[in-house]
Design an enzyme around this catalytic site. Sequence first.
Site, mmCIF file in Angstrom:
data_model
loop_
_atom_site.group_PDB
_atom_site.id
_atom_site.type_symbol
_atom_site.label_atom_id
_atom_site.label_comp_id
_atom_site.label_asym_id
_atom_site.label_seq_id
_atom_site.Cartn_x
_atom_site.Cartn_y
_atom_site.Cartn_z
ATOM 1 C CG HIS A 166 -0.523 0.011 2.179
ATOM 2 N ND1 HIS A 166 -1.438 0.764 3.646
ATOM 3 C CD2 HIS A 166 1.307 0.176 2.553
ATOM 4 C CE1 HIS A 166 -0.066 0.092 4.844
ATOM 5 N NE2 HIS A 166 1.179 0.308 4.371
ATOM 6 C CB CYS A 185 3.653 5.670 4.854
ATOM 7 S SG CYS A 185 3.744 4.260 6.650
ATOM 8 C CG HIS A 191 5.490 0.404 2.506
ATOM 9 N ND1 HIS A 191 4.973 1.485 2.596
ATOM 10 C CD2 HIS A 191 4.936 0.267 3.437
ATOM 11 C CE1 HIS A 191 3.896 2.302 3.442
ATOM 12 N NE2 HIS A 191 3.577 0.632 4.499
ATOM 13 C CG HIS A 193 2.543 -3.631 6.006
ATOM 14 N ND1 HIS A 193 3.409 -3.691 6.570
ATOM 15 C CD2 HIS A 193 2.199 -2.267 5.404
ATOM 16 C CE1 HIS A 193 3.612 -2.553 6.911
ATOM 17 N NE2 HIS A 193 2.455 -1.268 5.988
ATOM 18 C CG ASP A 231 -2.218 -13.253 -0.036
ATOM 19 O OD1 ASP A 231 -2.018 -12.831 0.638
ATOM 20 O OD2 ASP A 231 -2.264 -14.477 -1.068
ATOM 21 C CG HIS A 232 0.028 -11.867 -3.056
ATOM 22 N ND1 HIS A 232 0.196 -12.788 -2.232
ATOM 23 C CD2 HIS A 232 1.395 -12.409 -2.672
ATOM 24 C CE1 HIS A 232 1.370 -14.046 -1.518
ATOM 25 N NE2 HIS A 232 2.011 -13.632 -2.405
ATOM 26 C CD GLU A 278 1.115 -0.393 8.431
ATOM 27 O OE1 GLU A 278 -0.634 -0.665 8.247
ATOM 28 O OE2 GLU A 278 1.519 -0.286 9.025
#
Length: 308
Positions: A166, A185, A191, A193, A231-232, A278
Site C-alpha cells: 500500500h 509511507c 511498500h 506488509h 492477498d498479493h 500491520e
Amino acid sequence: MESITSDFSHGEGRNCVITRRACFSSSHLYRLPELSDDDNSALFGPCSIAPGHGHNYELIVTMEGELNKYGMVLNLSDVKHAIKNEVTSQLDFRFLNETWPEFDLSKPEGCLPTTESLVRIIWKRLKSHLPLKSLRLYENPKLWADYQGNAMDAYLTVQTHFSAAHRLAREDLPQTENEKIFGKCARPNGHGHNYLVDITVKGKINPRTGMICDLSALNSLINDLVVEPFDHTFLNKDIPYFANCVPTAENIALHISDKLTNPINAIGANLYKIKLQESPNNAAEVYANVPESKIDTKDSKNQVGLLR
C-alpha cells in the site's frame, strides 16, 4: 536488635488482575449420534472423521481481587493446584468426548467438546475455587475462545493473514504535504506488509453442537471476502474501496469489518471485533458497531448466497 517498622501498606486492599497459564493435550470428535454420516460430514467437515483429532490446548485464567497484606491477590501455588485439580489433570491426554458428563451425547443435554463449550465448562469447574474475571482457551495459535461467565454467551476468534502492498497518501495533496503527514509511507512506489487479522465473533453457544456458529462457514467467509481479494495486491490500485480511501491499518480494519458484518450475522453470529496487525510494532482494532455501506451489503449478500 532494633525492629523495622513501616506505615506503608504494600498495596493491601488495592484491586488487581492476575493471570495464570496452563496447558493440556487432548483429542475430540465432532459427531452427533442423531445425524447421519453425510450430515455430520456436511456440518463438521474433517472434524467428524473417527477416531478424532487432537490439540495442544493453552488455557489463560484471568482473576481479579484485592491485594492481601503480602501484596498478592492469591497465593499462586493455590491457583496452580486449583487449575490442575479441576481441569488439567482431568483433561490431559484424554479423549474429551468421554471425560466430563456435559459431553455425554447419549443424553439430550450433552454437547460436543468444542473450544467454546469447553471453555464454558472449565469456568463452571473453577468459579468456586478462583475469583475468575475471564478465561481464554487456545485450541491452536490461530483459533481461540473467550468466556466471561455470561450464561451461553462466548467469543470465538479466528486468525488469518494476507500479504499486500500500500501507499499512504491522499491524491488531492502534493507529494511534499503527503510526506509531512505520512512520512516514508508516502513514497510513490509504496511498500508491503504481512498482515495478521484476528476476526472475533460473539454469540450463544449451541447447547448441542457446542458452537457459536458453523466454523467451516466462518472460515469460508473470511477466505472469500478478505484473504483471497486482498492477498498479493497493491491495495490502492487493486481494491476499489481504497481508490479514494487511504489504506491505513485503521481503514483496512474498518473495511474488513464492513465486509464481514452482514455475512457473519447470516450464519448465526455477530462480528465483535477486527484486529489488524500491520507489523510487530503497529496494530489497529475496530469494534463492529457501525452498519456497513450499501455497496458492501449488496456484495456480502451475494457472497452468502454463493456459499449456501
